[in-house]
Design an enzyme around this catalytic site. Sequence first.
Site, PDB file in Angstrom:
ATOM      1  CG  HIS A   7     -13.538   8.474 -10.481  1.00 27.61           C
ATOM      2  ND1 HIS A   7     -14.778   8.082 -10.036  1.00 27.61           N
ATOM      3  CD2 HIS A   7     -13.122   7.522 -11.337  1.00 27.61           C
ATOM      4  CE1 HIS A   7     -15.110   6.946 -10.620  1.00 27.61           C
ATOM      5  NE2 HIS A   7     -14.115   6.572 -11.416  1.00 27.61           N
ATOM      6  CB  CYS A  44      -0.978   0.007   1.170  1.00 26.62           C
ATOM      7  SG  CYS A  44      -2.260  -1.251   0.992  1.00 26.62           S
ATOM      8  CD  GLU A  88      -8.398   0.159   2.341  1.00 23.35           C
ATOM      9  OE1 GLU A  88      -8.220   1.260   2.871  1.00 23.35           O
ATOM     10  OE2 GLU A  88      -7.600  -0.791   2.440  1.00 23.35           O
TER      11      GLU A  88
END
Length: 150
Positions: free
Chosen positions: A75, A25, A136
């Site tokens: 986005h 990550c 998530e």
Amino acid sequence: MSKIRITKQFSFETGHALYGYDGKCKNVHGHSYKLSVTVIGTPITDTSNVKYGMVIDFTDLKKIVKEEIVDLFDHATVFNKNTPHVELAQELSDRGHHVILVDYQPTSENMVIDFAKKIQDRLPGGIQLHSLRLQETESSFAEWFSSDNI
């Protein structure tokens, strides 16, 4: 009258990277987030009120969450502004990408804290934020409860 909890669910796509993290990550990647927002209040008892019987109109709750979170984060790519990622953020912005700089590591845990504050600040009187759940991945989520944050 009884207190009632109502929940509205939202979804949005957001990219992020965890600066200094020791796993995958640390790379820029994205998630299809699902956010569940639960508020608590007493249904309106005034029969002349167009919102009679509602704690809050789902449309009103949707407006708050869309304006404060979904429309902003959908986005977008989120970076901690206190890290060298700020240089990458600037490069992406210069190329027309939607970038959000926050003052925290953009983990689900920190994002849900940020979201709770934004939503609480917009709720009308008599309505309280009860909980948030920010999912998530299919199997990973962070939760925020007002009772844990008194």
